[in-house]
Structures are given as structure tokens and as C-alpha cells.
Design an enzyme around this catalytic site. Structure first.
Site, PDB file in Angstrom:
ATOM      1  N   LYS A 154       0.856  -1.178   0.000  1.00  0.00           N
ATOM      2  CA  LYS A 154       0.000   0.000   0.000  1.00  0.00           C
ATOM      3  C   LYS A 154       0.896   1.234   0.000  1.00  0.00           C
ATOM      4  O   LYS A 154       1.968   1.230   0.630  1.00  0.00           O
ATOM      5  CB  LYS A 154      -0.864  -0.039   1.276  1.00  0.00           C
ATOM      6  N   SER A 163      -9.678   1.431   3.112  1.00  0.00           N
ATOM      7  CA  SER A 163      -8.830   2.292   2.315  1.00  0.00           C
ATOM      8  C   SER A 163      -7.761   1.557   1.512  1.00  0.00           C
ATOM      9  O   SER A 163      -7.254   2.101   0.543  1.00  0.00           O
ATOM     10  CB  SER A 163      -8.144   3.312   3.238  1.00  0.00           C
ATOM     11  N   SER A 212      -9.956  -1.130   7.148  1.00  0.00           N
ATOM     12  CA  SER A 212      -9.334  -0.804   5.859  1.00  0.00           C
ATOM     13  C   SER A 212      -8.639  -1.946   5.139  1.00  0.00           C
ATOM     14  O   SER A 212      -8.265  -1.811   3.983  1.00  0.00           O
ATOM     15  CB  SER A 212      -8.338   0.342   6.024  1.00  0.00           C
TER      16      SER A 212
END
Lengths: 488, 476
Positions: free
Chosen positions: A68, A143, A167
Site C-alpha cells: 500500500k 482504504s 481498511s
């Protein structure tokens, strides 16, 4: 492509047998990433150059993966999917990145997130919207949107994400893959761009529970850079998978799962989710699990989401106060330092982020702190006490991850909503208590994957994974990728 | 006439190897931006790691200042935006400071005064800014250096008291060995809050704050100037405005900004530093290292050792000198002679050679040996002093110089044992301290006794071993 569907140990065999080299694998995955990039937008950065510098041989040596884009990677652009960091190249490595590098895993890209990991839609990253690999009209959730999509598409066998409220686990559910967030402190947060420090967890996306154990074994461990990291126990999570789960007790929460409360609405989607859930529960009982319904004060449960928002916005405001454009980042304009910082932050953040910062600042103000921030912390404590109390009797709890498949692009919003307040927002219980929590695919509704979430006691990550692997056996959805067998 | 009420906030850098929350070195340098870790720049993803040494030293100072210590160490965030604060918040202590409700006794002229300490807390320094005509430069070397802040109660009533307090507080830092506390390096800085009120009135006057004063004499000048300025205002029936003022080189103060509303720093507990419980053992361990402070030593020298006030003052002023003096007494030497030797020969030699005591060749044992011989009448006082100067010149143990002229060592264990047995029997209290309380230092005491008995002829190494053996026997 064959390798697209392979799990870590399958790839390991191919590599060890010399059927394919690590560099060939990297190049295949990179070209796949590029092929899908226009359609799904998983990546902020796709790395072109193969680079591997292992310090030891492990199960992931030579295997490409994605991070990420909120993990600090020296000399590799790291944006947090925010304009304010769009040109930021870190000078130091996050601990998890360092560990993966030493283990010989090969970073092939940095994935899109909701700006600064805030939000759960995958639509707020500065490089654009991430789409759901199973259905492009749907969100993937966030997210950790890009990491979920990349694993669901088979671009990489595993990817790292961060989980502050849900997330990792929500997008994993919407992407039909496994998402695991271990006990708070099991994995170092050093180098993870902080959102809400007391809730932030590092975790992984994989296509099997076993792979989640493999990856977590590599990245876990006490870190002198993170004082909240836990002392090593020497437990090998992969070995823990073998333990017997017969007689293990799970609960689910009546106030979230009771079918009757949704019947009146006539919403077929949520009823289908519950049918799927209760069907799974029955099958798990046959496997030897004891599963019971418990009731928790509705009022307390309804406070999960607002207290989550209160705590996370407050911490986020402070954690992101470093983004002023003064030591790094795009410099603002103005005649005074205040004006310069004001301008950098006004231009650098999207509306949603600014709204959360303003909320956070308001929450921390002297006159509001007692009523808002400290009360939210008290609610968090009450909820954790309640769950810990139940954990005296039960080894874990099982809940559907959402009231349906991923939302279509026009449905969602960051604003407080009463629709399925509990069903959509209970995952942050795992963050409140720092519990190990894993979601795994349990079926499809209208072609969109849905997931189930299992949460267990702090520091019992091995048991949670072992129980999850049993659930995986029952669902039979291990190793699935979008565009595979189900592809239309 | 007005009553002057002064409160001080003193910042002092803590001496450690690394910074408070990062591994960058805590060292003074003129080269900007070389002592910098990612943490000190507030880069995304950094986490603070607390420096235990800084905590120990802050706790130790708090103990020396008679403060209550907390049950656990926690830190808080102080949130505000400023270019010298890279994280956008400062890690400090609000909830549970290292010390609360302490005091420091000071001596102003003939009068003693107790200055009450509101709290002592540990925090991190900001980066330093250099301002130029149309730009500013930031030096992150200072960012994250451990800083103690000591806040007094508003109980100081004159410039003289304030300066004496600062000097004595600096001595506390030096006595505790927690900081060099050099104001010319900015290691010790001070904010002064001052208000004037009608004599006899119990209402506090309007507070004026003066920030970041380095030199002690500037503190004095600033306070005197403010007293005059505010008195004149009040005499004219005008109001004092609540504001922050800065001091210029000429000693006058100038208004920086009026205080409208106090800034809201939105303090909350730092989530990245889990609370660390302070055990009694840990705190006791630190407490054992807290030295006796200047004024306490002064009292002790006068009351216990019956020194003149002058001698007591000279000997207690500097910790190294005071320790040196006390160590010689511990070796059993005569007090009067020791005072004489230390205040004359030792201090004058140090002055002449322009060295610190730590570089002084004559150890406590050496000097004690010479003093004892003088005491026993073996050599004269003048002879003793001469031998000392010879020893310094030749860098040779004065005891050897004496021995070479006429004395020999006793190495015979049986002979030594008779002295030791005598010494142990004559001093049951010290034996008990060793046996029951494990106080190792009484060994030195007994070495001193044996030395006296043997006219300093006893072989110290053999004596040491024998004393240890004999004491251990008594432990069983």
C-alpha cells in the site's frame, strides 16, 4: 496465465524447481499490472526494475508482492495517495518493507489507497478511482483499495495494507480475498504513515489463510523503532494452523445478525447475506465448532461508529500536522509562515480529508475534549471490556462483513448514515481491542463477493488463523481470483 | 511600594548520548542539520522511542528538587503549527510530569528562602530558526533534544532571589550530573512571569511574560527593568497590560504581543508511547544516586563537622570539591587538617594549574595519607604541604615520597590481622552496616582505620582483601 492463480507455496515450488525464475515472475506480474492498470487502477507506482537482495531464504524469497502506498520505501515514491505527498520520496524503509526485502520478497508496486488511508471507498486517491475486479460498476472498498484489487486480480499473490477501522478487512471482503489484521503490536508500524496511531494495524491480503500466516510470520516481530510492538514469543503461525479446533466456541451478535429486524425492509441483499451466514454457521457446527448467539446492548453497539470516527479524526488531525509543505512536500505560497502552511494544506488535501481534520481539531479542543474525545475513549473501553468479558467464554466471534456486496459507485458517502449502522461498521471492534481479525470470502451476491469476519483474543493470532482455515475449507473459496472461473 | 511576584519557567537540556525520541546524537555542533534522524524531521511514518537515560535524569532531578514522582511515565502531545516544530506537535508531559510539588532552598544574602517547584517535566526541544531579511533557515540539530522544564510557583519576590534561584538550580543540574547547563550554548533558558500588586493586597497583579532569556544577568536586568516600568505605570494610575515581552541587549524589555486568549494546545496522551510503570525498586535505584545539594552540605559542614561558615561555603560550592573533601573524611582523616589542606593547598593548586579536580593528580587516598601522618605528628604541617607540591610536580604518590625517605610497608598478614581485628571490634556499628545492610563503603572506612593504626605502613591491597574476608566471616 497459470501463475496468476498460484498461492505462495505453489510459486515456491515452481521457483525451486527452476520452472520459472524470480525475475521472469516479476516481469509477468508487472505486465499483468500494466494490462489491468487502465481498467482497475490498483497502482500508484509499478516498479520497472527487478531488484532482489535477500539476506535469507524464506517461503517468499523471489516472490513479487505489492505494498500500500502509505509504507515508507526509501528511493521509491510514496504518496499516501494524497496531492500533498505526490512527489515525496522517502529516505528510510518501513520495518515491514525491510523485513520483506531481507526475506527476498520482490516489491513490484505501490498500491492506491483512499487519501491518507481515510475513507472506505477506494475513490479518493489522488490518482483516481479503484474499481472492483469482479464488477467494474462497484467500489472495491478501502482504504487499502489497490492492494485488495491487485490480489483479487491475481497480479500479486500477496499485498500489504493497513487497517484502522476496517481498511484491510472490508476491501478484502468486497474483493473476495483474505484480509488479515493481527493483534495490535504483533507487526511494527514503523514507516506506516500514521492515520490514528492507537487504532492503526499493519496486515496483509492473500488468497488463502495459509498465505496470510506465511506473510505474517515474515513481517511480525518486536521492533526497537516501535515501542508498541510486542515481545517475540517465537510462535510460528504456519505451524499453529495445524491445531485442533474441535469444540472451539464462537459467538455472533444478535443485534447485528437477527434476520427479523431486516425482514420488514424487504431488502433481499441483506437477507441473502444472512442466509449465507447462517448456512455457514450450520456447516461450521458440523465441523465441530460450537456457535452461539449473544446479545449486546444495542445502544453500546450503536456507539461503535461515532466513537470510531471521533477517536480516529482526533488522532488523524495531530498525526497529519507534519504535512505543512515546510520540511518536504509542495511549498505553499504566502507572506508569512502561517499563510505558507495554510496554502500548502488547502491545496494538498481533498475536501473529505479537510472535513475530518476540522472535526478532529474540534473534538480535541479544550472545551470539547471531555465531552467528545474522552467520552469516545470511554465507549471504546466499555466495548472492549464487553468483548473481553465474552472472550472468557468464547474463543472468537464471527460476523458478516457487510450487508451486501460492494456498493455501486453512486451509493456511498463518508457521512454518517443510519442504514445498517451496525452491520456496516462493526469491524472497528477489532481495532478498538487490538484483536486479531480476519475476513475471508464466503460467497457471492449478484456476482459480487461477500466475506465473513472472524475475530479472536489478543495474542491468539495462531488460533484465529487455524479456525479461519477451517472456515475456508467449508466455503471452498480458497485461491479464487476475479476473472477466473466466474468471469463473465 | 508594590509587592513583586515572580514565577520562573526554566528549560534545561538533558545530557544524553542520543535525542529524546530518536537515535540521532545529542551533541553540540556548529554544522547545521547533521544530527538528524527521520524522527527529528517528522517524516511520515516515524515513531518516537523514548530515551530511558533522559527519563532517569529527569526523575533524578525531580528527586533532588524534593518532588513527588508519578506512578508511571506517560507523555502527551502539544499540538500547534510552527516551522520549528516538524511533527506539528511537541511530545511533552502534562498528565503525569516527572515531578510535582517540590522545592529548592536557596540562600539570598543571609536569608534562606524556600522556592516551591510546581512541576518538572520532560519534553523535546524544537528545531532552531535563523531569520534573515526575507527568508529563514531551519536547523534540525536541536529538534528532539531532551529538555527538562522546571516551573516554579509564583513565590519569588526580587531579581536577586530569581538569579540566586537560577544559579542554585544550575548547581542542582551540575550536582546531579544531568546537564552542563551552559546558558551560552542555550542549554539553559528561562521564561520570567512577573506581576506587581499593592503591598498588603491579596489580589494578584496583571502578569507580564518575558520569554527565552539565556544569561542570568539578563534575567536580573529584565526583572529590574520590569519592576521599574510597571511601578511607574501603576504610580501614574495606569494599567499593566497582559502581554509577552522580549528583552533587548540594553536590558530594556519591549512588547512582543498582547495575550488575547491563551492558545489551545489540544493536549492528548501520546498513543505511540505506552505507559511505563515505575516500580519502587526502579525509583529507589535512582534515589540512591541523588547527591546531597549545596545548601544541605553547607548545613552539614557547619552543624556536623563544626566548620566555619566561610570554610563550609568554600567547600560546598562545587560538587567535585565537596565530594573530594567528604571522601577524605570517610578515609578517617582529621577534619580540621583536611579542611586546611583542601581549602589551601588543593584549591590554590587547582587555580594555579588552571585545571578541574578531575584532572588533579593527588587522589583522596594520597592526600588522606599525608594528612594522617601530619595528624600523628610524624611530619609537620609545612612538611606535608611541601611533599604535596613535590608530588604534584613529579606526578608521584606523596606517600611514596615519604616512604622512600623513612617508612616501610607492612605485608605480614598476621600483623595486619591484629590491626583489622582491633578496628572491627572498635567499630561495631560499621560492621553491622556491612553485615546487615550490605553497605560496601564501610570497607574504605576500615582501610582508613588500619592505615591509622599502622602509621600508614599497612599494605593497602592486602589489607583490603583481609578486611573483606573478615567482614564476610561476620556476615555468616
Amino acid at each position: 496465465m497459470e501463475y496468476q492463480k498460484m498461492l505462495i507455496e505453489d510459486l515456491r515450488k515452481e521457483l525451486d524447481a527452476g520452472v520459472v525464475t524470480s525475475q521472469e515472475l516479476f516481469e509477468k506480474f508487472v505486465s499483468l499490472a500494466k494490462k489491468y492498470q487502465g481498467e482497475y487502477n490498483s497502482f500508484v507506482t509499478i516498479l520497472e526494475k527487478y531488484k532482489m537482495k535477500k539476506k535469507k531464504d524464506t517461503l517468499v524469497t523471489g516472490i513479487p508482492y505489492a505494498l500500500k502506498d502509505n509504507f515508507s520505501t526509501s528511493n521509491i515514491l510514496t504518496t499516501g495517495s494524497s496531492n500533498i505527498l505526490k512527489n515525496y520520496v522517502p529516505v528510510y524503509d518501513a520495518t515491514v518493507y525491510k523485513k520483506l526485502k531481507e526475506a527476498g520478497a520482490v516489491l513490484m508496486g505501490k498500491t492506491v489507497l483512499d487519501e491518507l488511508a481515510m475513507g472506505g471507498t477506494g475513490i479518493t486517491g489522488h490518482t483516481g478511482v479503484v474499481k472492483n475486479p469482479w464488477d467494474k460498476t462497484r467500489e472495491i472498498g478501502g482504504s487499502s483499495a489497490g492492494s485488495a484489487a491487485a490480489v483479487a486480480l491475481g497480479i500479486v499473490p500477496f499485498a500489504l495494507g493497513s487497517d484502522t477501522g476496517d481498511s484491510i478487512r472490508k476491501p478484502a471482503a468486497f474483493g473476495g480475498v483474505v484480509g488479515f489484521k493481527p493483534t495490535y503490536g504483533l507487526i511494527s508500524r514503523y514507516g506506516l504513515f500514521a492515520f490514528a496511531s492507537s487504532l492503526d494495524h499493519v496486515g496483509c491480503f492473500t488468497r488463502s489463510v495459509r498465505d496470510a500466516a506465511i506473510v505474517t510470520d515474515i513481517i511480525k516481530g518486536e521492533d526497537p523503532h516501535d515501542m508498541t510492538s510486542l515481545k517475540d514469543t517465537g510462535e510460528c503461525l504456519v505451524d499453529s494452523l495445524a491445531q485442533d479446533i474441535k469444540g472451539k466456541k464462537l459467538f455472533y451478535i444478535k443485534e447485528i445478525c437477527d434476520r427479523s429486524q431486516y425482514e420488514e425492509s424487504g431488502d433481499q441483499e441483506i437477507l441473502a447475506v444472512l442466509d449465507n451466514f447462517y448456512d455457514l454457521v450450520e456447516k461450521l457446527k458440523e465441523k465441530g465448532f460450537v456457535i452461539e448467539e449473544v446479545s449486546i446492548d444495542q445502544k453500546l453497539l450503536e456507539a461503535i461508529y461515532p466513537s470510531y470516527m471521533t477517536i480516529s479524526c482526533a488522532e488523524a488531525t495531530s498525526n497529519n500536522a507534519n504535512l505543512t509543505g515546510i520540511p518536504y512536500g509542495p511549498r505553499g505560497e504566502g507572506n508569512s509562515v502561517d499563510e505558507i502552511m495554510f496554502s500548502a494544506r488547502t491545496k494538498g488535501f481533498s475536501e473529505l480529508i479537510k472535513r475530518r481534520f476540522i472535526l478532529g481539531s474540534y473534538i480535541l479542543q479544550k472545551e470539547n475534549q471531555e465531552k467528545l474525545f474522552l467520552n469516545a475513549c470511554r465507549i471504546r473501553r466499555l466495548l472492549v471490556d464487553k468483548i473481553n468479558d465474552l472472550f472468557q467464554t468464547y474463543d472468537g466471534f464471527l460476523l458478516p462483513c457487510s450487508g451486501g456486496g460492494a456498493p455501486h459507485f453512486d451509493e456511498d458517502s463518508d457521512k454518517l448514515s443510519d442504514r445498517y449502522l451496525l452491520m456496516e461498521n462493526h469491524l472497528s471492534l477489532g481495532n478498538f481491542g487490538g484483536y486479531p481479525s480476519i475476513t475471508l470470502p464466503c460467497g457471492f451476491i449478484d456476482g459480487a463477493p461477500i466475506g465473513v469476519c472472524l475475530t479472536g483474543r489478543v495474542k491468539e493470532d495462531g488460533l484465529v488463523l487455524a479456525m479461519a482455515e477451517k472456515i475456508e475449507e467449508v466455503t471452498g473459496l480458497k485461491g479464487q481470483i476475479a476473472g477466473g472461473d466466474q468471469d463473465v | 511600594m508594590y509587592k513583586v511576584v515572580i514565577g520562573l519557567e526554566v528549560h534545561c537540556e538533558v545530557q544524553t548520548n542520543s535525542k529524546n525520541f530518536s537515535s540521532a546524537p545529542n551533541e553540540f555542533t556548529m554544522t547545521p542539520n547533521i544530527h538528524v534522524a527521520p524522527v527529528d524531521l517528522g517524516l511520515p511514518g516515524i515513531l518516537p522511542v523514548v530515551n530511558e537515560e533522559a527519563c532517569r535524569k529527569a526523575l533524578k532531578t525531580a528527586m533532588a528538587l524534593h518532588c513527588e514522582n508519578p506512578d508511571e511515565i506517560i507523555f502527551d502531545r502539544k499540538n500547534y503549527f510552527y516551522p520549528d516544530l516538524p511533527k506539528g506537535y511537541q511530545i511533552t508531559q502534562v498528565t503525569k510530569p516527572m515531578g510535582r510539588n517540590g522545592y529548592l532552598d536557596i540562600k539570598v544574602g543571609e536569608k534562606e528562602k524556600r522556592v516551591y517547584i510546581h512541576q518538572l517535566h520532560l519534553e523535546e526541544d524544537t528545531a532552531s530558526l535563523d531569520h534573515y531579511s526575507n527568508y529563514s533557515l531551519i536547523d534540525y540539530n536541536r529538534s528532539g533534544i531532551p529538555l527538562m522544564e522546571i516551573v516554579t510557583e509564583p513565590c519569588i519576590s526580587s531579581a536577586e532571589e530569581a538569579v540566586t534561584f537560577l544559579e542554585d538550580l544550575r548547581d542542582v543540574f551540575l550536582f546531579c550530573e544531568v546537564s552542563e547547563a551552559r546558558s551560552n550554548k542555550g542549554q539553559m533558558r528561562c521564561d520570567v512571569n512577573i506581576s506587581l500588586t499593592e503591598e498588603g493586597s491579596d489580589k494578584l497583579g496583571t502578569k507580564v511574560e518575558m520569554k527565552n532569556i539565556n544569561a542570568f544577568n539578563s534575567v536580573k536586568a529584565a526583572i529590574e527593568y520590569e519592576i521599574k516600568r510597571q511601578s511607574e505605570l501603576l504610580d501614574r494610575g495606569e494599567k499593566v497590560i497582559q502581554e509577552t515581552r522580549r528583552i533587548d541587549e540594553d536590558g530594556k524589555t519591549y512588547s512582543m504581543r498582547e495575550k488575547v486568549d491563551a492558545v489551545d494546545y489540544k493536549y492528548y496522551v501520546e498513543p505511540n508511547l505506552p505507559p511505563v510503570k515505575l516500580t519502587k525498586e526502579y525509583l529507589d535505584g535512582i534515589r540512591q544516586t541523588v547527591p546531597m545539594l549545596k545548601l544541605d552540605r553547607l548545613h552539614r559542614y557547619i552543624n556536623e563537622f563544626h566548620l566555619s561558615e566561610y570554610d563550609a561555603t568554600v567547600l560546598s560550592k562545587n560538587k567535585d570539591i565537596a565530594d573530594y573533601f567528604e571522601n577524605i573524611l570517610l578515609l578517617g582523616s582529621d577534619i580540621e587538617l583536611t579542611v586546611n589542606f583542601v581549602t589551601t593547598s588543593v584549591l590554590s593548586s587547582l587555580k594555579k594549574l588552571e585545571i578541574d579536580l578531575k584532572d588533579f593528580f593527588i587522589t583522596e587516598e594520597m592526600l588522606s595519607g599525608v594528612i594522617d601522618l601530619v595528624h600523628q605528628g610524624k611530619i609537620s604541617l609545612d612538611h606535608g604541604k611541601k611533599i604535596l607540591y613535590q608530588a604534584l610536580e613529579k606526578k608521584k604518590d606523596p606517600r611514596d615520597i615519604i616512604k622512600e625517605s623513612h617508612l616501610e610497608q607492612i605485608n605480614d598478614e598476621e600483623k595486619l590481622l591484629t590491626y583489622i581485628t582491633e578496628a572491627l571490634e572498635e567499630n561495631p556499628e560499621q560492621v553491622r552496616q556491612y553485615v546487615e545492610e550490605g553497605k560496601d563503603y564501610v570497607i574504605n572506612y576500615f582501610i582508613g582505620k588500619v592505615m591509622q593504626k599502622s602509621n600508614r605502613q599497612a599494605n593497602p591491597n592486602i589489607t583490603l582483601e583481609l578486611i573483606k574476608k573478615e567482614l564476610e566471616k561476620r556476615r555468616k
